[in-house]
Write an enzyme that holds these catalytic residues in place. Structure first.
Site, PDB file in Angstrom:
ATOM      1  N   ALA A  65       0.824  -1.061  -0.025  1.00 32.38           N
ATOM      2  CA  ALA A  65       0.017  -0.060   0.099  1.00 32.38           C
ATOM      3  C   ALA A  65       0.911   1.301  -0.124  1.00 32.38           C
ATOM      4  O   ALA A  65       2.289   1.132   0.585  1.00 32.38           O
ATOM      5  CB  ALA A  65      -0.986  -0.058   1.272  1.00 32.38           C
ATOM      6  N   GLY A 108       0.430  -4.795   0.860  1.00 33.18           N
ATOM      7  CA  GLY A 108      -0.451  -4.704  -0.172  1.00 33.18           C
ATOM      8  C   GLY A 108      -0.163  -5.642  -1.185  1.00 33.18           C
ATOM      9  O   GLY A 108      -1.155  -6.271  -1.976  1.00 33.18           O
ATOM     10  N   GLU A 111      -0.804  -9.117  -0.715  1.00 36.05           N
ATOM     11  CA  GLU A 111      -2.196  -9.260  -0.466  1.00 36.05           C
ATOM     12  C   GLU A 111      -2.908  -9.108  -1.738  1.00 36.05           C
ATOM     13  O   GLU A 111      -3.827 -10.058  -2.052  1.00 36.05           O
ATOM     14  CB  GLU A 111      -2.520  -8.278   0.522  1.00 36.05           C
ATOM     15  CG  GLU A 111      -2.070  -8.581   2.048  1.00 36.05           C
ATOM     16  CD  GLU A 111      -2.224  -7.270   2.826  1.00 36.05           C
ATOM     17  OE1 GLU A 111      -1.871  -6.375   2.652  1.00 36.05           O
ATOM     18  OE2 GLU A 111      -3.046  -7.728   3.972  1.00 36.05           O
ATOM     19  N   GLU A 131       4.394  -5.127   7.294  1.00 35.51           N
ATOM     20  CA  GLU A 131       3.708  -3.947   7.884  1.00 35.51           C
ATOM     21  C   GLU A 131       4.245  -3.734   9.397  1.00 35.51           C
ATOM     22  O   GLU A 131       4.159  -2.439   9.811  1.00 35.51           O
ATOM     23  CB  GLU A 131       2.342  -4.149   8.081  1.00 35.51           C
ATOM     24  CG  GLU A 131       1.518  -4.127   6.637  1.00 35.51           C
ATOM     25  CD  GLU A 131       1.680  -5.456   5.783  1.00 35.51           C
ATOM     26  OE1 GLU A 131       2.336  -6.386   5.880  1.00 35.51           O
ATOM     27  OE2 GLU A 131       0.777  -5.709   4.706  1.00 35.51           O
TER      28      GLU A 131
HETATM   29  C1  HXC Z   1       5.072   4.489  -1.238  1.00 34.61           C
HETATM   30  C2  HXC Z   1       6.900   3.182  -1.904  1.00 34.61           C
HETATM   31  C3  HXC Z   1       6.726   2.245  -1.505  1.00 34.61           C
HETATM   32  C4  HXC Z   1       5.396   2.230  -0.628  1.00 34.61           C
HETATM   33  C5  HXC Z   1       8.521   1.937  -2.534  1.00 34.61           C
HETATM   34  N1  HXC Z   1       8.381   3.210  -2.586  1.00 34.61           N
HETATM   35  N2  HXC Z   1       7.652   1.509  -1.642  1.00 34.61           N
HETATM   36  N3  HXC Z   1       6.199   4.544  -2.003  1.00 34.61           N
HETATM   37  N4  HXC Z   1       4.755   3.205  -0.630  1.00 34.61           N
HETATM   38  N5  HXC Z   1       4.888   0.875  -0.255  1.00 34.61           N
HETATM   39  C6  HXC Z   1       8.882   4.245  -3.186  1.00 34.61           C
HETATM   40  C7  HXC Z   1      10.280   4.719  -2.334  1.00 34.61           C
HETATM   41  O1  HXC Z   1       9.688   5.613  -1.606  1.00 34.61           O
HETATM   42  C8  HXC Z   1      11.083   5.269  -3.416  1.00 34.61           C
HETATM   43  O2  HXC Z   1      10.464   6.705  -3.817  1.00 34.61           O
HETATM   44  C9  HXC Z   1      10.848   4.364  -4.700  1.00 34.61           C
HETATM   45  O3  HXC Z   1       9.305   3.983  -4.492  1.00 34.61           O
HETATM   46  C10 HXC Z   1      11.682   3.355  -4.915  1.00 34.61           C
HETATM   47  O4  HXC Z   1      12.049   2.661  -3.464  1.00 34.61           O
HETATM   48  P1  HXC Z   1      13.466   2.564  -2.966  1.00 34.61           P
HETATM   49  O5  HXC Z   1      13.006   2.114  -1.413  1.00 34.61           O
HETATM   50  O6  HXC Z   1      14.162   3.766  -3.498  1.00 34.61           O
HETATM   51  O7  HXC Z   1      13.925   1.210  -3.546  1.00 34.61           O
HETATM   52  P2  HXC Z   1      14.961   0.084  -3.140  1.00 34.61           P
HETATM   53  O8  HXC Z   1      16.040   0.593  -2.419  1.00 34.61           O
HETATM   54  O9  HXC Z   1      15.113  -0.934  -4.416  1.00 34.61           O
HETATM   55  O10 HXC Z   1      13.983  -0.794  -2.023  1.00 34.61           O
HETATM   56  C11 HXC Z   1      12.887  -1.320  -2.519  1.00 34.61           C
HETATM   57  C12 HXC Z   1      11.909  -1.828  -1.344  1.00 34.61           C
HETATM   58  C13 HXC Z   1      11.552  -0.682  -0.511  1.00 34.61           C
HETATM   59  C14 HXC Z   1      12.794  -3.037  -0.345  1.00 34.61           C
HETATM   60  C15 HXC Z   1      10.595  -2.659  -1.789  1.00 34.61           C
HETATM   61  O11 HXC Z   1      11.206   0.306  -1.373  1.00 34.61           O
HETATM   62  C16 HXC Z   1      10.781  -0.986   0.780  1.00 34.61           C
HETATM   63  O12 HXC Z   1      10.818  -1.587   1.766  1.00 34.61           O
HETATM   64  N6  HXC Z   1       9.425  -0.385   0.477  1.00 34.61           N
HETATM   65  C17 HXC Z   1       8.460  -0.429   1.455  1.00 34.61           C
HETATM   66  C18 HXC Z   1       7.892  -1.817   1.541  1.00 34.61           C
HETATM   67  C19 HXC Z   1       6.627  -2.096   2.466  1.00 34.61           C
HETATM   68  O13 HXC Z   1       6.973  -1.720   3.794  1.00 34.61           O
HETATM   69  N7  HXC Z   1       5.516  -2.390   1.983  1.00 34.61           N
HETATM   70  C20 HXC Z   1       4.500  -2.515   3.081  1.00 34.61           C
HETATM   71  C21 HXC Z   1       3.685  -1.169   2.938  1.00 34.61           C
HETATM   72  S1  HXC Z   1       2.246  -1.274   4.342  1.00 34.61           S
HETATM   73  P3  HXC Z   1      11.492   8.008  -3.878  1.00 34.61           P
HETATM   74  O14 HXC Z   1      10.417   8.964  -4.190  1.00 34.61           O
HETATM   75  O15 HXC Z   1      12.421   7.782  -2.623  1.00 34.61           O
HETATM   76  O16 HXC Z   1      12.402   7.803  -4.797  1.00 34.61           O
HETATM   77  C22 HXC Z   1       1.251  -2.073   3.296  1.00 34.61           C
HETATM   78  C23 HXC Z   1      -0.081  -2.202   4.386  1.00 34.61           C
HETATM   79  C24 HXC Z   1      -1.284  -2.562   3.962  1.00 34.61           C
HETATM   80  O17 HXC Z   1       0.972  -2.570   2.373  1.00 34.61           O
HETATM   81  C25 HXC Z   1      -2.455  -2.361   5.001  1.00 34.61           C
HETATM   82  C26 HXC Z   1      -1.934  -2.044   6.352  1.00 34.61           C
HETATM   83  C27 HXC Z   1      -2.298  -0.752   6.764  1.00 34.61           C
END
Ligand code: HXC
Length: 257
Positions: A65, A108, A111, A131
């Site tokens: 998400a 997400g 999911e 999460e």
């Molecule tokens: C918004 C995101 C994002 C996300 C990545 N980006 N994931 N933006 N929401 N979930 C954006 C980053 O901010 C970044 O933007 C760009 O995408 C590239 O990501 P990087 O982190 O620079 O890439 P990398 O170093 O290769 O790392 C990849 C990654 C990491 C390991 C996947 O991006 C990451 O950990 N993302 C979050 C994963 C996560 O926690 N997902 C769960 C979300 S919560 P910029 O602008 O900086 O270039 C969820 C909850 C559902 O899904 C319901 C519960 C409430």
């Protein structure tokens, strides 16, 4: 129809939805949900479509998400708007949906893949429910669907540690139905979908409905439900055609009637 966050194409009888927010690794924001709902409902209603494939990019199916969109949401708004309830609508799609996953399928994203009917993983796929690292828990079905896919122990491990699972582990534990080389992922998923789309649509949809019922009911009720659906298929021309074609050693010509 113009979509902001996805690319929608048809390949013969297959509908292909490609998540397309590369700068955010296909993070699922409100617009993605809105776009996916229109596309999936459109394919569901299109008599020319028999199956749907949902995919992302080489690097990410979807990284979750959209954290930046969620960051400032107040509890009252999350509750009153019933944040993420819209995804339930997506799961009401009645035609088969295959998730073709390469790269990250996190939160997400994992999911969303699990909302599809089965997952074909590229050897580069990485699944996770991180999460907990953000101070929350899965909110689009992860605690429920992952547990049904891989069992309690591994679901607890994934949701409590936030670690990722590679493609081999995903296949071993039943999350992915198969693993293919990344370069062949979309082709393989389209091939599987095209195969499904050649069968009689009512029987395909009933197979999906029957399997999904296994998650919702007792074994006795599920078996009765399956048998009644099975009986109902004898009302269709396609059952007669399918069995006649077998007996006559020829390919069936299904008409979805
Ligand atoms: C918004 C995101 C994002 C996300 C990545 N980006 N994931 N933006 N929401 N979930 C954006 C980053 O901010 C970044 O933007 C760009 O995408 C590239 O990501 P990087 O982190 O620079 O890439 P990398 O170093 O290769 O790392 C990849 C990654 C990491 C390991 C996947 O991006 C990451 O950990 N993302 C979050 C994963 C996560 O926690 N997902 C769960 C979300 S919560 P910029 O602008 O900086 O270039 C969820 C909850 C559902 O899904 C319901 C519960 C409430």
């Amino acid at each position: 129809m113009d979509y902001e966050t996805i690319i929608v194409e048809t390949r013969g009888k297959v509908g292909l939805i490609t998540l397309n927010r590369p700068k955010a690794l296909n993070a699922l924001n409100a617009q993605v949900l809105a776009d996916i709902l229109v596309a999936a409902k459109g394919f569901d209603a299109d008599p020319g479509i028999g199956a749907i494939v949902i995919t992302g990019s080489e690097k990410a199916f979807a990284a979750g998400a959209d954290i930046k969109e969620m960051q400032t949401i107040a509890y009252a708004d999350a509750y009153v708007q019933d944040l993420f309830v819209g995804w339930e609508d997506f799961t009401r799609t009645r035609k088969p949906m295959i998730a073709a996953v390469a790269g990250y399928a996190l939160g997400g994203g994992c999911e969303l893949a699990m909302m599809c009917d089965f997952i074909i993983a590229a050897d580069t796929a990485k699944f996770g429910q991180p999460e907990i690292t953000l101070g929350v828990i899965p909110g689009m079905g992860g605690s429920q669907r992952l547990t049904r896919f891989v069992g309690k122990s591994k679901a607890m491990d994934m949701c409590l540690t936030g670690r990722m699972m590679d493609a081999a582990e995903a296949e071993r534990s039943g999350l992915a139905s198969r693993v293919v080389p990344a370069a062949e992922l979309v082709e393989e998923a389209l091939k599987a979908a095209a195969r499904i789309a050649e069968f009689s649509l009512p029987s395909v949809m009933m197979a999906k409905e029957a399997i999904n019922r296994a998650y919702e009911t007792t074994l006795a009720e599920g078996l009765r439900f399956e048998r009644r659906l099975f009986h109902s298929l004898f009302a269709l021309d396609d059952q007669k055609e399918g069995m006649a074609a077998f007996a006559e050693k020829r390919k069936p010509n299904f008409t979805n009637r």
